[in-house]
Design a protein around this motif. Structure first.
Motif, short mmCIF file in Angstrom:
data_model
loop_
_atom_site.label_atom_id
_atom_site.label_comp_id
_atom_site.label_asym_id
_atom_site.label_seq_id
_atom_site.Cartn_x
_atom_site.Cartn_y
_atom_site.Cartn_z
N ARG A 16 0.84 -1.21 0.00
CA ARG A 16 0.00 0.00 0.00
C ARG A 16 0.87 1.25 0.00
N ALA A 17 1.93 1.23 0.80
CA ALA A 17 2.82 2.39 0.88
C ALA A 17 3.50 2.63 -0.46
N LYS A 18 3.99 1.56 -1.09
CA LYS A 18 4.65 1.72 -2.40
C LYS A 18 3.68 2.26 -3.44
N LYS A 19 2.46 1.74 -3.44
CA LYS A 19 1.46 2.21 -4.40
C LYS A 19 1.13 3.69 -4.16
N ALA A 20 1.09 4.10 -2.89
CA ALA A 20 0.76 5.48 -2.54
C ALA A 20 1.80 6.46 -3.07
N THR A 21 3.05 6.01 -3.27
CA THR A 21 4.10 6.91 -3.77
C THR A 21 3.81 7.38 -5.19
N GLU A 22 2.95 6.69 -5.91
CA GLU A 22 2.60 7.12 -7.26
C GLU A 22 1.89 8.47 -7.25
N GLY A 23 1.25 8.80 -6.11
CA GLY A 23 0.56 10.08 -5.98
C GLY A 23 1.36 11.14 -5.26
N GLY A 24 2.52 10.78 -4.75
CA GLY A 24 3.35 11.73 -4.02
C GLY A 24 4.07 11.04 -2.89
#
Length: 84
Positions: A16-24
């Motif tokens: 989830r954390a890695k995926k969230a980096t796509e938005g910032g």
């Protein structure tokens, strides 16, 4: 968009954390205080300015507005008479 996760949330779901980096950037807190920042490598390179070469810089938006004056090169070549 900035995402904030506790250390516990991060440990339980790194995907989830890695995926969230796509938005910032993702702030990871320790005892309620920001302790770490997780970001994509591309964002890291952009922030640090690393990974750029002259071709990247020439192609960047706004490059035409950068003031640049090349230094004149002297004595770059020798006259032909000095070679023979």
């Amino acid at each position: 968009m900035i995402t904030t996760l506790s250390s516990r949330e991060f440990n339980q779901d790194t995907g989830r954390a890695k995926k969230a980096t796509e938005g910032g950037p993702v702030f990871i807190t320790d005892r309620g205080k920001p302790a770490h920042v997780l970001m994509t490598f591309k964002d890291y390179q952009r922030v640090t300015g690393k990974g750029k070469n002259i071709l990247d810089l020439v192609g960047m938006k706004g490059a035409g507005s950068i003031e640049f004056e090349a230094e004149k090169i002297s004595n770059f070549t020798k006259p032909l008479k000095d070679l023979f």
